[in-house]
Write a protein that holds these residues in place. Structure first.
Motif, short mmCIF file in Angstrom:
data_model
loop_
_atom_site.label_atom_id
_atom_site.label_comp_id
_atom_site.label_asym_id
_atom_site.label_seq_id
_atom_site.Cartn_x
_atom_site.Cartn_y
_atom_site.Cartn_z
N SER A 162 0.84 -1.21 0.00
CA SER A 162 0.00 0.00 0.00
C SER A 162 0.87 1.25 0.00
O SER A 162 0.52 2.26 -0.62
CB SER A 162 -0.91 0.02 1.23
N THR B 106 -3.63 -4.25 -4.84
CA THR B 106 -2.76 -4.86 -3.83
C THR B 106 -3.47 -6.10 -3.31
O THR B 106 -4.70 -6.13 -3.23
CB THR B 106 -2.42 -3.92 -2.65
N GLU C 73 -7.31 -1.82 -3.01
CA GLU C 73 -6.61 -2.52 -1.93
C GLU C 73 -7.34 -3.83 -1.66
O GLU C 73 -8.56 -3.92 -1.85
CB GLU C 73 -6.63 -1.68 -0.65
MG LIG Z 1 -1.97 -2.81 2.24
#
Ligand SMILES: [Mg+2]
Ligand SMILES: Nc1ncnc2c1ncn2[C@@H]1O[C@H](COP(=O)(O)OP(=O)(O)OP(=O)(O)O)[C@@H](O)[C@H]1O
Length: 212
Positions: free
Chosen positions: A55, A135, A106
Motif C-alpha cells: 500500500s 494490492t 486494496e
Molecule cells: Mg496494504
C-alpha cells in the motif's frame, strides 16, 4: 480517541514515503523509478505478505505522478459496489489538468469473481485514460484473466538481496527513529528486524515498545 493519537503510531510514522525506502530488489525499484520518470505506470498487481509495503508503494506512485486517484477497499462490499458505479464516470472523464488517473484497489484478492471479471473489461476499455493498481496478499485468488493483464510485483521475492535489504532496513529505521527524536537501542532494533523481517508493520509495532 483523538485523531492526533493515531498519527503518533510508529506504523504510520515509519511508512515509506519515497521509492528508495521501499524494500524491493534494486532492479525492481529502478524499473518503477523509470516508469515514474516517464510519467505513467502500467497496470500493477502488488502482492505479498502483510506489512511488506504494497500500500505504501501504491501511495508513493500516486503521489509522484501527481495522479488523480480513487482508492477502494476490495474487502468492503459496499465500497466495491459504490465504486463500480462511479468507475465509468471516473475512467471516462478527461482530467482537466491532464494528470494521470489511477484507481487503487486494496485487498483486491477479496473481490468476487464476478467483480474481477467486470474489472477485466474496464481495465481494457479505459487503458488509455486510467491505470489500476491492485494490492493483494493472496495472488492466487485473482482470476488468471486479471493476473495476465497486470504487471506483477512480488513483495515476498527479494531474490538474493534479502540480507542486504535487511541491513539497509536496520540502518534506515535507526536514522528515521533519530529523525523523529526517539531514543532506542540499536541492538534491540536489530534483534526485532532479525525476528520479524519481512513483516515491516510488525517491526514498527514491536519498536513501539522500545522507543522513548
Ligand atoms: Mg496494504
Ligand atoms: N520499507 C519500509 N520501511 C519501514 N517500514 C515499512 C516499510 N514498508 C512498510 N513498512 C511498515 O509497514 C507498515 C505497513 O505497510 P503497508 O501498509 O505498505 O503494507 P502492505 O504490504 O500494504 O500490508 P497489507 O498486506 O497488510 O495491506 C507501514 O505503515 C510501515 O510502518
Amino acid at each position: 480517541m483523538k485523531i492526533e493519537t493515531y498519527s503518533l503510531l510508529l506504523t504510520e510514522r515509519l511508512r515509506p514515503t519515497q521509492l528508495d525506502q521501499v524494500i524491493l530488489p534494486a532492479s525492481t525499484l529502478s524499473t518503477v523509478d523509470a516508469w515514474l520518470n516517464a510519467g505513467l505506470v502500467p497496470n500493477l498487481l502488488l502482492f505479498g505478505s502483510p506489512g511488506t509495503g504494497k500500500s505504501s508503494l501504491a501511495r508513493i506512485i500516486v503521489k509522484r505522478l501527481g495522479a488523480f486517484a480513487i482508492r477502494v477497499n476490495g474487502s468492503n462490499k459496499q465500497d466495491v459496489k459504490d465504486v463500480l458505479k462511479k468507475l465509468d464516470a471516473f475512467c471516462s472523464s478527461i482530467a482537466v489538468t491532464g494528470e494521470p488517473k489511477i484507481c487503487v484497489i486494496e485487498e483486491a484478492d477479496y473481490l468476487s469473481k464476478d467483480v474481477q471479471a467486470a474489472l477485466r473489461t474496464v481495465t481494457e476499455d479505459y487503458s488509455a485514460l486510467v491505470r489500476f493498481i491492485f494490492t493483494a496478499n493472496e495472488v492466487e485468488r485473482l482470476i488468471p484473466a486479471i493476473q495476465s493483464r497486470f504487471v506483477k510485483i512480488d513483495f515476498d521475492d527479494l531474490g538474493d538481496e534479502v540480507e542486504a535489504l535487511k541491513s539497509r532496513l536496520k540502518e534506515s529505521l535507526g536514522v528515521r527513529l533519530q529523525e523523529l527524536g526517539l531514543s532506542f537501542q540499536q541492538s534491540k532494533l536489530e534483534a526485532i528486524v532479525d525476528r520479524d523481517f519481512p513483516d515491516y508493520r510488525s517491526i514498527a509495532n514491536a519498536l513501539e515498545l522500545e522507543v522513548n
